[in-house]
Scaffold this active site. Structure first.
Site, PDB file in Angstrom:
ATOM      1  N   THR B 141       0.879  -1.175   0.000  1.00  0.00           N
ATOM      2  CA  THR B 141       0.000   0.000   0.000  1.00  0.00           C
ATOM      3  C   THR B 141       0.916   1.225   0.000  1.00  0.00           C
ATOM      4  O   THR B 141       1.382   1.640  -1.050  1.00  0.00           O
ATOM      5  CB  THR B 141      -0.978  -0.018   1.190  1.00  0.00           C
ATOM      6  OG1 THR B 141      -0.274  -0.262   2.396  1.00  0.00           O
ATOM      7  CG2 THR B 141      -2.038  -1.079   0.989  1.00  0.00           C
ATOM      8  N   THR B 175      -2.269  -2.566   7.704  1.00  0.00           N
ATOM      9  CA  THR B 175      -2.257  -4.021   7.700  1.00  0.00           C
ATOM     10  C   THR B 175      -0.885  -4.619   7.447  1.00  0.00           C
ATOM     11  O   THR B 175      -0.156  -4.175   6.577  1.00  0.00           O
ATOM     12  CB  THR B 175      -3.206  -4.521   6.612  1.00  0.00           C
ATOM     13  OG1 THR B 175      -4.476  -4.014   6.898  1.00  0.00           O
ATOM     14  CG2 THR B 175      -3.248  -6.025   6.579  1.00  0.00           C
ATOM     15  N   GLU B 254       5.699   3.941   9.043  1.00  0.00           N
ATOM     16  CA  GLU B 254       5.321   5.263   8.563  1.00  0.00           C
ATOM     17  C   GLU B 254       6.194   6.381   9.091  1.00  0.00           C
ATOM     18  O   GLU B 254       6.299   6.588  10.289  1.00  0.00           O
ATOM     19  CB  GLU B 254       3.933   5.571   9.054  1.00  0.00           C
ATOM     20  CG  GLU B 254       2.923   5.255   8.030  1.00  0.00           C
ATOM     21  CD  GLU B 254       1.619   5.687   8.567  1.00  0.00           C
ATOM     22  OE1 GLU B 254       0.870   6.269   7.797  1.00  0.00           O
ATOM     23  OE2 GLU B 254       1.393   5.460   9.750  1.00  0.00           O
ATOM     24  N   ASN B 375      -0.270  11.200   8.909  1.00  0.00           N
ATOM     25  CA  ASN B 375      -1.547  10.765   9.467  1.00  0.00           C
ATOM     26  C   ASN B 375      -2.498  11.896   9.807  1.00  0.00           C
ATOM     27  O   ASN B 375      -3.672  11.658  10.069  1.00  0.00           O
ATOM     28  CB  ASN B 375      -1.302   9.896  10.692  1.00  0.00           C
ATOM     29  CG  ASN B 375      -0.832   8.525  10.278  1.00  0.00           C
ATOM     30  OD1 ASN B 375      -1.553   7.817   9.584  1.00  0.00           O
ATOM     31  ND2 ASN B 375       0.374   8.165  10.648  1.00  0.00           N
ATOM     32  N   THR B 380     -10.195  13.541   4.442  1.00  0.00           N
ATOM     33  CA  THR B 380     -11.137  12.683   3.720  1.00  0.00           C
ATOM     34  C   THR B 380     -12.014  13.519   2.812  1.00  0.00           C
ATOM     35  O   THR B 380     -12.360  14.638   3.128  1.00  0.00           O
ATOM     36  CB  THR B 380     -12.051  11.931   4.706  1.00  0.00           C
ATOM     37  OG1 THR B 380     -12.280  12.746   5.825  1.00  0.00           O
ATOM     38  CG2 THR B 380     -11.423  10.641   5.129  1.00  0.00           C
TER      39      THR B 380
END
Lengths: 380, 380
Positions: B141, B175, B254, B375, B380
């Site tokens: 990802t 994940t 990250e 983050n 969104t």
């Protein structure tokens, strides 16, 4: 803020803090005051915690409290134990009580011997008064503001709380110290159990960075000077004061720009509700999303999922800033408007688990570049 | 990297990832291949995990694996279960096996329906070969690099591992997917237990941000094509491959700029050693200190103290980048030199608890402004 009847307090600057700000706080309570004591479960607990635990085993009353800030006297070996005993003796001498009547607390840098001589030199400068403000300031480390709360019971008895929180610009000053003082006359038998209940639903529900300090403590002191009170009203007032302090500590977390409040209802029991609330408030991903005003409910769902609380993903409901965003699945919402609503000083998450009647709250703060800077850019 | 005997793999771009990069990965193994399966304990587990668990209850062998990246198909309700079943059917059709022979995995954004039609359109473009590289790339990802590892056993049997880690520039792509493939012929009876041991000491000891994903899984597949092997050597090779993947995942966390490795010895048992190592590697305070090259052992001590592992603060030893910094108390060291040594790509902490023979390791990464930015600054 005025202390309850039977208490006096004061502070001084003893130069433990390089800034020269007040760093020595003393509190005196009339003989016979009851206490309830809870402290950190960290195995590297500081001498003040080891001494406090031992004292609590053998004494139901206490007469004084001394706090130094700027040095945690932790990981300081045998010398640390002696220095802590000496701190108690100095405070006892000043307060006119025995060393065994005095609880000690230290907060600040870890691994550096406590300069007790500085405290010995400066303790005479402390002036005990009926106000708590000097004490409240002197227990701070990198907190940006004092933390105080009060309630008055019918009949005039009072509950006054003071705490310090979780700033940490110098290494490892994450200690939470909280003292709730009252002149109500309380039942000694239920004191410890009720205090634990209060602490479990308030101070233990605060998370700034999931790091449990070596020096944490939460203490309730009851002078009894104002006479008997209704126990129900009394414990509700204690809980309200503790809850306000918990919120103040979370809001003043390191680098924090926002308070995060999570309320969980419908859990199988209160314990699961608290775990669920705490998992959300402690999630680095959700904390970062709050910082970025991102109504990213997936991160709330993930945290609930690993919290240990039981729920069905197909029945769960999540409300963010009064907007329903998840009900057994994604609910369409106006992302721009909700992101704007998240720009408030407090971001509120409400979760309904539909499993039972358990309820709980938790408080935290957003994760900011400021937190990383504060904790990374210090060089020993 | 060449696959073990009995395996073929391939990939395609199905436009689930907006970038257009490969996001569909398929693997085929000869009939009769044994498998061992472990997946997330998150209560909000995705349909692929629910299906995988059910499949594992009833089948000891498996013939195929399909992974889509870019969409986790989590919190997608009943539709999510149907989409996952359809994903298995599409893969089974392509691989020429039954749907019940195929394990599914999804990783990516949460709460968005899986666009199965896109997979249906593009699956024919997959070309199965004896190389794993296309598969390794297509499962990523926001990872910045592929994660591969291999070992060859005496006699020629091979163990090949592939994983994706913990990048999360889009919401909730935390994940971890890990697949270890071998052509060794293994004992079916001990497969699950041994795999659990490996996973507990490797993948479960990685922490990037303490957030447990809804879609994590770690799977071992054994084709048996290369014949019998020495079990001791085989499991050591599996552990070595899993450990290398775990290190690669942590190093690519990250915003990470450094890998943090913590080794604990002298614990009461291996479980306590692992808990202790994991607490240090997961401490936000220590992660930030590593980022700032600050040899702040107080933060290591605090994390050990709340890990649950037993130790005596007066006997504990801590070594940082080969420099002893704590032995029952502070040890004088050259702070400037040690800070310079911490500027390496890997920061190593060794802890001796002096309680027993327990040993454990854990891997993590530093906490950087980059983590917060990634983050927080997504909207969104």
């Amino acid at each position: 803020m005025r202390l309850p009847e039977g208490f006096t307090a004061g502070a001084a600057a003893s130069s433990i803090k390089p800034s020269g700000r007040p760093d020595l706080a003393l509190l005196k309570v009339e003989p016979g005051a009851l206490w309830a004591y809870l402290a950190t479960t960290n195995r590297a607990a500081a001498p003040c915690v080891l001494r406090g635990r031992a004292l609590y085993q053998k004494r139901k009353t206490i007469s004084g409290l001394v706090v130094n800030s700027g040095n945690a006297n932790c990981a300081t070996g045998e010398r640390g134990m002696r220095d802590d005993a000496r701190l108690a003796e100095l405070a006892a001498g000043f307060l006119g009580v025995r060393a065994d009547d005095v609880l000690t607390a230290s907060t600040g840098v870890i691994g550096v011997p406590l300069p007790v001589a500085k405290i010995e030199e400066s303790i005479a400068a402390v002036e005990l008064t009926g106000e708590i403000d000097g004490f409240a300031e002197a227990i701070l480390t990198t907190d940006t503001r004092v933390k105080l709360s009060e309630r008055t019971l019918p009949g005039g008895a009072r509950v006054v709380g003071v705490a310090k929180g979780s700033g940490m610009i110098h290494p490892d000053m994450a200690t939470m110290l909280a003292y709730v003082l009252t002149d109500a006359r309380v039942d000694a038998g239920e004191l410890h159990g009720r205090w634990r209940e209060v602490v479990n639903s308030t101070f233990n529900q605060v998370s700034v960075d999931r790091d449990t300090s070596t020096n944490d403590m939460a203490v309730l002191l009851a002078s009894g000077a104002a006479g008997a009170v209704d126990p129900g009203a009394f414990w509700e007032a204690v809980r309200a004061v503790a809850r306000e302090l918990a919120r103040q500590i979370a809001a003043d977390g390191e680098g924090a720009e926002k308070l995060i409040t999570v309320r969980v209802s419908g859990a199988a029991d209160d314990g699961e509700a608290r775990r669920a609330a705490r998992a959300v408030v402690a999630s680095s991903l959700w904390k970062a999303a709050v910082h970025g005003n991102d109504p990213n409910w997936g991160r709330i769902l993930v945290a609930l999922g690993y919290s240990g609380a039981r729920f069905d993903i197909g029945r769960l409901e999540i409300v963010l800033q009064d907007t329903l965003i998840y009900r057994g699945g994604a609910v369409p919402f106006n992302g721009v408007a909700l992101s704007q609503a998240m720009q408030a000083g407090e971001v509120r998450v409400e979760v309904e688990l539909h499993e039972g009647a358990g309820r709980g709250e938790a408080w935290g703060c957003d994760l900011t570049e400021g937190y990383v800077k504060i904790n990374a850019e210090y060089t020993t």
